[in-house]
Design a protein around this motif. Structure first.
Motif, PDB file in Angstrom:
ATOM      1  N   ASN A 154      53.514  70.429  71.075  1.00 17.50           N
ATOM      2  CA  ASN A 154      52.683  69.258  70.297  1.00 17.50           C
ATOM      3  C   ASN A 154      51.285  70.364  69.817  1.00 17.50           C
ATOM      4  O   ASN A 154      51.139  71.071  70.595  1.00 17.50           O
ATOM      5  N   SER A 155      51.217  70.019  68.482  1.00 13.31           N
ATOM      6  CA  SER A 155      50.192  70.646  67.920  1.00 13.31           C
ATOM      7  C   SER A 155      48.881  69.717  67.924  1.00 13.31           C
ATOM      8  O   SER A 155      48.813  68.503  67.608  1.00 13.31           O
ATOM      9  N   ILE A 156      47.958  70.181  68.274  1.00 10.40           N
ATOM     10  CA  ILE A 156      46.441  69.793  68.314  1.00 10.40           C
ATOM     11  C   ILE A 156      45.272  70.566  67.633  1.00 10.40           C
ATOM     12  O   ILE A 156      45.247  71.786  67.992  1.00 10.40           O
ATOM     13  N   GLU A 157      44.937  70.264  66.425  1.00 11.30           N
ATOM     14  CA  GLU A 157      44.155  71.067  65.264  1.00 11.30           C
ATOM     15  C   GLU A 157      42.747  70.370  65.314  1.00 11.30           C
ATOM     16  O   GLU A 157      42.585  69.163  65.239  1.00 11.30           O
ATOM     17  N   PHE A 158      41.781  71.446  65.015  1.00  4.21           N
ATOM     18  CA  PHE A 158      40.217  70.925  64.775  1.00  4.21           C
ATOM     19  C   PHE A 158      39.941  71.509  63.583  1.00  4.21           C
ATOM     20  O   PHE A 158      39.944  72.774  63.528  1.00  4.21           O
ATOM     21  N   VAL A 159      39.804  70.879  62.528  1.00  6.93           N
ATOM     22  CA  VAL A 159      39.422  71.297  61.062  1.00  6.93           C
ATOM     23  C   VAL A 159      38.099  71.201  61.013  1.00  6.93           C
ATOM     24  O   VAL A 159      37.432  70.046  61.267  1.00  6.93           O
ATOM     25  N   ALA A 160      37.308  72.307  60.858  1.00  7.40           N
ATOM     26  CA  ALA A 160      35.921  72.343  60.369  1.00  7.40           C
ATOM     27  C   ALA A 160      35.502  71.714  59.220  1.00  7.40           C
ATOM     28  O   ALA A 160      35.944  72.086  58.190  1.00  7.40           O
ATOM     29  N   LEU A 161      34.929  70.549  59.434  1.00 11.07           N
ATOM     30  CA  LEU A 161      34.489  69.727  58.054  1.00 11.07           C
ATOM     31  C   LEU A 161      32.939  70.463  57.652  1.00 11.07           C
ATOM     32  O   LEU A 161      32.591  70.186  56.337  1.00 11.07           O
ATOM     33  N   ASN A 162      32.282  70.969  58.405  1.00  3.28           N
ATOM     34  CA  ASN A 162      31.045  71.690  57.990  1.00  3.28           C
ATOM     35  C   ASN A 162      30.798  72.619  59.155  1.00  3.28           C
ATOM     36  O   ASN A 162      31.454  73.022  60.031  1.00  3.28           O
ATOM     37  N   GLN A 163      29.533  73.300  58.834  1.00  2.00           N
ATOM     38  CA  GLN A 163      28.852  74.388  59.892  1.00  2.00           C
ATOM     39  C   GLN A 163      27.660  73.742  60.290  1.00  2.00           C
ATOM     40  O   GLN A 163      26.796  74.556  60.775  1.00  2.00           O
ATOM     41  N   ALA A 184      43.047  74.256  80.834  1.00  2.00           N
ATOM     42  CA  ALA A 184      42.541  75.301  79.685  1.00  2.00           C
ATOM     43  C   ALA A 184      41.317  75.068  79.264  1.00  2.00           C
ATOM     44  O   ALA A 184      40.570  73.904  79.368  1.00  2.00           O
ATOM     45  N   LYS A 185      40.424  76.034  79.256  1.00  2.00           N
ATOM     46  CA  LYS A 185      39.137  76.355  78.493  1.00  2.00           C
ATOM     47  C   LYS A 185      39.202  77.215  77.522  1.00  2.00           C
ATOM     48  O   LYS A 185      39.370  78.403  77.527  1.00  2.00           O
ATOM     49  N   LYS A 186      38.697  76.608  76.281  1.00  2.00           N
ATOM     50  CA  LYS A 186      38.456  77.510  75.226  1.00  2.00           C
ATOM     51  C   LYS A 186      37.258  77.304  74.409  1.00  2.00           C
ATOM     52  O   LYS A 186      36.435  76.202  74.500  1.00  2.00           O
ATOM     53  N   GLU A 187      37.271  78.100  73.279  1.00  2.00           N
ATOM     54  CA  GLU A 187      35.945  78.048  72.504  1.00  2.00           C
ATOM     55  C   GLU A 187      36.528  78.382  70.940  1.00  2.00           C
ATOM     56  O   GLU A 187      37.383  79.202  70.819  1.00  2.00           O
ATOM     57  N   TRP A 188      35.844  77.921  70.127  1.00  2.34           N
ATOM     58  CA  TRP A 188      35.988  78.276  68.738  1.00  2.34           C
ATOM     59  C   TRP A 188      34.685  78.578  67.829  1.00  2.34           C
ATOM     60  O   TRP A 188      33.630  77.836  68.092  1.00  2.34           O
ATOM     61  N   ASN A 189      34.822  79.446  66.891  1.00  5.56           N
ATOM     62  CA  ASN A 189      33.871  79.652  65.874  1.00  5.56           C
ATOM     63  C   ASN A 189      34.401  79.508  64.494  1.00  5.56           C
ATOM     64  O   ASN A 189      35.243  80.438  64.200  1.00  5.56           O
ATOM     65  N   LEU A 190      33.945  78.511  63.781  1.00  8.44           N
ATOM     66  CA  LEU A 190      34.830  78.328  62.250  1.00  8.44           C
ATOM     67  C   LEU A 190      33.946  78.241  61.236  1.00  8.44           C
ATOM     68  O   LEU A 190      32.849  77.608  61.357  1.00  8.44           O
ATOM     69  N   LEU A 191      34.137  78.705  60.102  1.00 10.71           N
ATOM     70  CA  LEU A 191      33.569  78.269  58.930  1.00 10.71           C
ATOM     71  C   LEU A 191      34.138  77.086  58.261  1.00 10.71           C
ATOM     72  O   LEU A 191      35.153  76.831  58.757  1.00 10.71           O
ATOM     73  N   THR A 192      33.535  76.273  57.417  1.00 11.72           N
ATOM     74  CA  THR A 192      34.061  75.143  57.037  1.00 11.72           C
ATOM     75  C   THR A 192      35.418  75.378  56.166  1.00 11.72           C
ATOM     76  O   THR A 192      35.780  76.159  55.515  1.00 11.72           O
ATOM     77  N   GLY A 193      36.297  74.382  56.751  1.00 14.88           N
ATOM     78  CA  GLY A 193      37.606  74.485  55.996  1.00 14.88           C
ATOM     79  C   GLY A 193      38.804  75.141  57.241  1.00 14.88           C
ATOM     80  O   GLY A 193      39.935  74.905  56.917  1.00 14.88           O
ATOM     81  N   ALA A 194      37.954  75.996  57.849  1.00  9.67           N
ATOM     82  CA  ALA A 194      39.169  76.763  58.926  1.00  9.67           C
ATOM     83  C   ALA A 194      39.206  75.689  60.018  1.00  9.67           C
ATOM     84  O   ALA A 194      38.671  74.775  60.136  1.00  9.67           O
ATOM     85  N   LYS A 195      40.500  76.011  60.460  1.00 11.89           N
ATOM     86  CA  LYS A 195      40.757  75.182  61.944  1.00 11.89           C
ATOM     87  C   LYS A 195      41.446  76.014  63.162  1.00 11.89           C
ATOM     88  O   LYS A 195      41.621  77.106  62.887  1.00 11.89           O
ATOM     89  N   ALA A 196      40.918  75.336  64.316  1.00 13.06           N
ATOM     90  CA  ALA A 196      41.603  75.823  65.597  1.00 13.06           C
ATOM     91  C   ALA A 196      42.832  75.021  65.937  1.00 13.06           C
ATOM     92  O   ALA A 196      42.542  73.735  66.173  1.00 13.06           O
ATOM     93  N   GLN A 197      43.781  75.843  66.417  1.00 14.36           N
ATOM     94  CA  GLN A 197      45.065  74.926  66.907  1.00 14.36           C
ATOM     95  C   GLN A 197      45.342  75.470  68.167  1.00 14.36           C
ATOM     96  O   GLN A 197      45.437  76.391  68.625  1.00 14.36           O
ATOM     97  N   LEU A 198      45.552  74.276  68.928  1.00 14.10           N
ATOM     98  CA  LEU A 198      45.957  74.173  70.512  1.00 14.10           C
ATOM     99  C   LEU A 198      47.402  73.842  70.535  1.00 14.10           C
ATOM    100  O   LEU A 198      47.594  72.558  70.039  1.00 14.10           O
ATOM    101  N   ILE A 199      48.434  74.465  71.177  1.00 13.80           N
ATOM    102  CA  ILE A 199      49.706  74.084  71.244  1.00 13.80           C
ATOM    103  C   ILE A 199      49.998  73.611  72.763  1.00 13.80           C
ATOM    104  O   ILE A 199      49.785  74.288  73.622  1.00 13.80           O
ATOM    105  N   VAL A 200      50.510  72.400  73.087  1.00 19.38           N
ATOM    106  CA  VAL A 200      50.655  71.722  74.434  1.00 19.38           C
ATOM    107  C   VAL A 200      52.162  71.690  74.232  1.00 19.38           C
ATOM    108  O   VAL A 200      52.860  70.931  73.760  1.00 19.38           O
ATOM    109  N   VAL A 201      52.868  72.089  75.219  1.00 19.76           N
ATOM    110  CA  VAL A 201      54.368  72.277  75.519  1.00 19.76           C
ATOM    111  C   VAL A 201      54.563  71.313  76.601  1.00 19.76           C
ATOM    112  O   VAL A 201      54.368  71.489  77.791  1.00 19.76           O
TER     113      VAL A 201
END
Length: 203
Positions: A154-163, A184-201
């Protein structure tokens, strides 16, 4: 006459002996006699009103889902004040992997928040190719997202809409399984348009 005198003497002695006996006041718990399977009486201490219920009752299990604030660690309890986010780096333009989580449950609960300077960061949340939240604003407190899982990946994605107004799009992510356990405990740092993806099996 002799017997009359002897009777009066016995009565007087009994009165003197009774006066010398100390008076007893019950101070201990009441003891009840009960019969066991053999038919012989056994003694059982009767519970008093002052006995603590905590000695008899089992403690209630703590479920993190009852209150998202339980997801905060001791360090998180003291809210940090940020004047600005980290500096936006070119590397934050790349998509980020948040790793894999394995579970046997039918769902997971995803909690996310802006853990640095709360400046209006927004993300689009996509689960298995379907948009579940087109415009989620990251606040200082956790926002819960229920994710129903399909068998396998299962793919869970977070797409940065802005900064926001400062630095990159920043967030902290925590994942809780059906037992209320943080997996799980994670962090992300993204510029606009980039995404962070978590896979849940789901097994």
């Amino acid at each position: 006459m002799k017997y009359l005198f002897l009777g009066i003497l016995l009565i007087a002695c009994a009165g003197i002996y009774a006066q010398e006996l100390p008076k007893t006041i019950p101070t201990g718990p009441i003891i009840k006699a009960e019969e066991n399977k053999t038919g012989f009486p056994i003694l059982k201490k009767e519970e008093t009103e002052t006995e603590s219920r905590f000695l008899r009752d089992k403690p209630k299990a703590i479920d993190l889902r009852e209150n998202p604030n339980n997801l905060l660690t001791a360090g998180d309890a003291i809210k940090e004040k940020w004047d600005k986010d980290k500096a936006a780096k070119e590397e934050y333009r790349n998509d980020q992997s948040l790793g894999n989580v394995v579970t046997t449950g039918k769902f997971v609960e995803v909690y996310c928040r802006d853990h640095e300077y709360v400046d209006g960061d927004r993300v689009k949340v996509i689960v298995n190719g379907q948009v579940v939240n087109p415009n989620l604003t990251l606040e200082g407190g956790f926002t819960p997202i229920m994710v129903v899982l399909q068998d396998g990946f299962n793919s869970i994605e977070f797409v940065a809409l802005n900064q926001g107004t400062s630095g990159p799009n920043t967030a902290e992510l925590r994942v809780v399984n059906t037992k209320g356990e943080q997996v799980a405990k994670k962090e992300w740092n993204l510029l606009t348009g980039a995404k962070a993806q978590l896979i849940v099996v789901k097994n």
